[in-house]
Design an enzyme around this catalytic site. Structure first.
Site, PDB file in Angstrom:
ATOM      1  N   CYS A 112       1.039  -1.197  -0.466  1.00 35.40           N
ATOM      2  CA  CYS A 112      -0.650   0.120  -0.400  1.00 35.40           C
ATOM      3  C   CYS A 112       0.765   1.094   0.298  1.00 35.40           C
ATOM      4  O   CYS A 112       0.476   2.431  -0.424  1.00 35.40           O
ATOM      5  CB  CYS A 112      -1.082  -0.005   1.122  1.00 35.40           C
ATOM      6  SG  CYS A 112      -2.120  -1.452   1.018  1.00 35.40           S
ATOM      7  N   HIS A 235      -3.454   7.598   2.839  1.00 32.21           N
ATOM      8  CA  HIS A 235      -4.017   5.393   2.856  1.00 32.21           C
ATOM      9  C   HIS A 235      -5.018   5.129   2.847  1.00 32.21           C
ATOM     10  O   HIS A 235      -5.467   5.770   4.005  1.00 32.21           O
ATOM     11  CB  HIS A 235      -2.700   5.064   3.305  1.00 32.21           C
ATOM     12  CG  HIS A 235      -2.908   3.907   2.185  1.00 32.21           C
ATOM     13  ND1 HIS A 235      -3.803   3.040   1.219  1.00 32.21           N
ATOM     14  CD2 HIS A 235      -3.276   2.149   3.142  1.00 32.21           C
ATOM     15  CE1 HIS A 235      -3.972   1.907   1.492  1.00 32.21           C
ATOM     16  NE2 HIS A 235      -3.853   1.492   2.762  1.00 32.21           N
ATOM     17  N   ASN A 265     -10.039  -0.028   1.036  1.00 32.59           N
ATOM     18  CA  ASN A 265      -9.041  -0.163   0.293  1.00 32.59           C
ATOM     19  C   ASN A 265      -8.198  -0.686  -0.958  1.00 32.59           C
ATOM     20  O   ASN A 265      -8.285  -1.818  -0.510  1.00 32.59           O
ATOM     21  CB  ASN A 265      -8.616  -0.591   1.773  1.00 32.59           C
ATOM     22  CG  ASN A 265      -6.599  -0.701   1.717  1.00 32.59           C
ATOM     23  OD1 ASN A 265      -6.123  -0.475   0.508  1.00 32.59           O
ATOM     24  ND2 ASN A 265      -5.411  -1.212   2.740  1.00 32.59           N
TER      25      ASN A 265
HETATM   26  O1  UT7 Z   1      -3.440  -1.678   4.069  1.00 32.32           O
HETATM   27  C1  UT7 Z   1      -3.003  -2.050   5.253  1.00 32.32           C
HETATM   28  C2  UT7 Z   1      -4.181  -3.177   5.555  1.00 32.32           C
HETATM   29  N1  UT7 Z   1      -4.556  -3.461   6.284  1.00 32.32           N
HETATM   30  C3  UT7 Z   1      -5.368  -2.339   7.034  1.00 32.32           C
HETATM   31  O2  UT7 Z   1      -5.073  -1.451   6.839  1.00 32.32           O
HETATM   32  C4  UT7 Z   1      -6.239  -2.918   8.613  1.00 32.32           C
HETATM   33  C5  UT7 Z   1      -5.441  -2.586   9.662  1.00 32.32           C
HETATM   34  N2  UT7 Z   1      -6.012  -3.173  10.080  1.00 32.32           N
HETATM   35  C6  UT7 Z   1      -7.877  -2.072  10.674  1.00 32.32           C
HETATM   36  O3  UT7 Z   1      -8.371  -1.721   9.730  1.00 32.32           O
HETATM   37  C7  UT7 Z   1      -8.687  -3.391  11.562  1.00 32.32           C
HETATM   38  O4  UT7 Z   1      -8.149  -4.230  13.115  1.00 32.32           O
HETATM   39  C8  UT7 Z   1     -10.218  -4.067  11.976  1.00 32.32           C
HETATM   40  C9  UT7 Z   1     -10.554  -3.520  10.483  1.00 32.32           C
HETATM   41  C10 UT7 Z   1      -9.041  -4.915  10.296  1.00 32.32           C
HETATM   42  C11 UT7 Z   1     -10.135  -5.000  12.333  1.00 32.32           C
HETATM   43  O5  UT7 Z   1     -10.799  -3.933  13.224  1.00 32.32           O
HETATM   44  P1  UT7 Z   1     -10.883  -4.294  14.977  1.00 32.32           P
HETATM   45  O6  UT7 Z   1     -11.701  -3.499  15.283  1.00 32.32           O
HETATM   46  O7  UT7 Z   1      -9.951  -4.600  14.530  1.00 32.32           O
HETATM   47  O8  UT7 Z   1     -11.417  -5.470  15.202  1.00 32.32           O
HETATM   48  P2  UT7 Z   1     -11.102  -6.670  15.700  1.00 32.32           P
HETATM   49  O9  UT7 Z   1     -10.222  -7.862  14.815  1.00 32.32           O
HETATM   50  O10 UT7 Z   1     -10.626  -6.480  17.361  1.00 32.32           O
HETATM   51  O11 UT7 Z   1     -12.122  -7.550  15.784  1.00 32.32           O
HETATM   52  C12 UT7 Z   1     -13.069  -7.306  16.833  1.00 32.32           C
HETATM   53  C13 UT7 Z   1     -14.539  -8.694  16.628  1.00 32.32           C
HETATM   54  C14 UT7 Z   1     -14.034  -9.459  16.196  1.00 32.32           C
HETATM   55  O12 UT7 Z   1     -14.842 -11.137  17.408  1.00 32.32           O
HETATM   56  P3  UT7 Z   1     -14.944 -11.268  18.886  1.00 32.32           P
HETATM   57  O13 UT7 Z   1     -13.289 -11.834  18.863  1.00 32.32           O
HETATM   58  O14 UT7 Z   1     -14.636  -9.423  19.685  1.00 32.32           O
HETATM   59  O15 UT7 Z   1     -15.919 -11.636  19.337  1.00 32.32           O
HETATM   60  C15 UT7 Z   1     -13.761 -10.278  15.346  1.00 32.32           C
HETATM   61  O16 UT7 Z   1     -14.438 -11.788  15.261  1.00 32.32           O
HETATM   62  O17 UT7 Z   1     -15.101  -8.385  14.822  1.00 32.32           O
HETATM   63  C16 UT7 Z   1     -14.805  -9.366  14.301  1.00 32.32           C
HETATM   64  N3  UT7 Z   1     -15.128  -8.889  12.889  1.00 32.32           N
HETATM   65  C17 UT7 Z   1     -16.231  -9.400  11.878  1.00 32.32           C
HETATM   66  N4  UT7 Z   1     -17.552  -8.786  12.986  1.00 32.32           N
HETATM   67  C18 UT7 Z   1     -17.938  -8.416  11.844  1.00 32.32           C
HETATM   68  C19 UT7 Z   1     -14.261  -8.940  12.564  1.00 32.32           C
HETATM   69  N5  UT7 Z   1     -14.381  -9.193  10.778  1.00 32.32           N
HETATM   70  C20 UT7 Z   1     -15.834  -9.168  10.981  1.00 32.32           C
HETATM   71  C21 UT7 Z   1     -16.584  -8.519   9.938  1.00 32.32           C
HETATM   72  N6  UT7 Z   1     -17.716  -8.482  10.255  1.00 32.32           N
HETATM   73  N7  UT7 Z   1     -16.015  -8.353   8.494  1.00 32.32           N
END
Ligand code: UT7
Length: 310
Positions: A112, A235, A265
């Site tokens: 990215c 980004h 993204n």
């Molecule tokens: O260009 C570079 C590419 N990557 C990035 O920029 C990613 C950077 N990271 C992020 O943007 C965030 O970490 C995410 C958007 C990927 C995730 O958000 P988060 O607030 O960090 O959520 P999390 O990973 O801590 O997950 C929270 C909950 C989990 O459930 P439990 O364990 O709390 O029950 C996940 O399983 O949300 C769940 N979850 C979802 N729920 C519904 C994860 N993905 C999803 C989804 N829909 N798509």
């Protein structure tokens, strides 16, 4: 003499995939995606449109806007992690289609942050006097390396292309300062096996820290202050990460580019697509100070401070 951006172009696939469409494909919700990422919909390229097709369209538009002929290009750099094939490069593919006969051509692999790496590389050739016209394209067809059963990644990404023609610019305009960097120890947090694999929380923490620091660093290198910044192009990875950078620069909301809700993204394409849209909307004017900042798999990062105009 400084290098600057003298023309921009972009290409977005027609097909729109909304959060509601994703709700039907996996266990997710529009509410979760919008509140955690800021994304509402993204574009997905058709099966018969590959990365080089999108790159070619964006490049053609950028050359037209720059009033530079393909045969006057000296170098083509294409930032992508989703080339049509490992070789020939996307850069060589579009060199042929553009008819840019005298241009050297290669792809840049910095995920990215790739567009930032490409612009910084192009700048060196122009400011050393070796080359005059450099085309930099950021393009991805991430849909072909997305695991459509993995809700952790599938909701985040989109396809598209953005392109910039770099050339010598006059007066105080052009790229004032830059920073590019990498931390290979973090490679395990975001990589491609067959599909994209990501430790979202680790990438999030890295992104918030690095984007903010890189913005401050490029301002310091240029001898400028936060209050000098007219527009921030981050980004478009996650609205919460983007907001952290904006707050670090103490900028009001209207001075940060936001296209993530429409396109998700798009990796290397997100910064040039956003830049194109802000310029086209008249929000970026000649002599404005713009900060662009990106981060990605590698891990990699890059930022540029540029005084807008030819
Ligand atoms: O260009 C570079 C590419 N990557 C990035 O920029 C990613 C950077 N990271 C992020 O943007 C965030 O970490 C995410 C958007 C990927 C995730 O958000 P988060 O607030 O960090 O959520 P999390 O990973 O801590 O997950 C929270 C909950 C989990 O459930 P439990 O364990 O709390 O029950 C996940 O399983 O949300 C769940 N979850 C979802 N729920 C519904 C994860 N993905 C999803 C989804 N829909 N798509």
């Amino acid at each position: 003499m400084r290098a600057g951006i003298i023309g921009l172009g972009r290409y977005l696939p027609e097909k729109v995939l909304t959060n509601h469409d994703l709700e039907k494909m996996m266990d997710t919700s529009d509410e979760w995606i919008r509140t955690r990422t800021g994304i509402e919909e993204r574009r997905i390229a058709a099966d018969d449109i590959d990365t080089s097709d999108m790159a070619f369209s964006a490049a053609q538009m950028a050359l037209k806007n720059a009033a530079v002929l393909p045969e006057d290009l000296d170098l083509i750099l294409v930032a992508t992690v989703t080339p049509d094939s490992p070789f020939p490069s996307v850069a060589c593919r579009i060199q042929e289609r553009l008819g840019a006969k005298k241009a050297a051509a290669m792809d840049v692999s910095a995920a990215c942050a790739g567009f930032m790496y490409g612009v910084v590389t192009g700048k060196q050739f122009i400011e050393s006097g070796v080359y005059k016209n450099v085309l930099v394209v950021g393009v991805e067809k991430l849909s072909k390396i997305t695991d459509w059963t993995d809700r952790n990644t599938a909701v985040l990404f989109g396809d598209g292309a953005g392109a910039a023609v770099l050339g010598p610019v006059s007066g105080d305009r052009g790229i004032l300062s830059f920073e590019i960097g990498a931390d290979g120890t973090g490679g395990k947090h975001l990589y491609q096996d067959e599909y994209i694999i990501m430790n979202g929380r680790e990438v999030f923490k890295f992104a918030v820290r690095q984007m903010g620091e890189s913005c401050i660093n490029v301002l310091e290198k240029a001898g400028l202050k936060k209050e000098d910044v007219d527009f921030l192009i981050p980004h478009q990875a996650n609205i919460r990460i983007m907001e952290a950078s904006r707050q670090r620069l103490e900028l009001p909301e209207e001075k940060m580019s936001k296209t993530i809700h429409k396109y998700g993204n798009t990796s290397a394409a997100s910064i040039p697509i956003s830049l194109f849209e802000e310029v086209e909307a008249g929000k970026i004017k000649d002599d404005d100070l713009i900060v662009m900042v990106g981060f990605g798999g590698g891990l990699t990062w890059g930022a540029i401070a540029i005084r807008w105009g030819k």
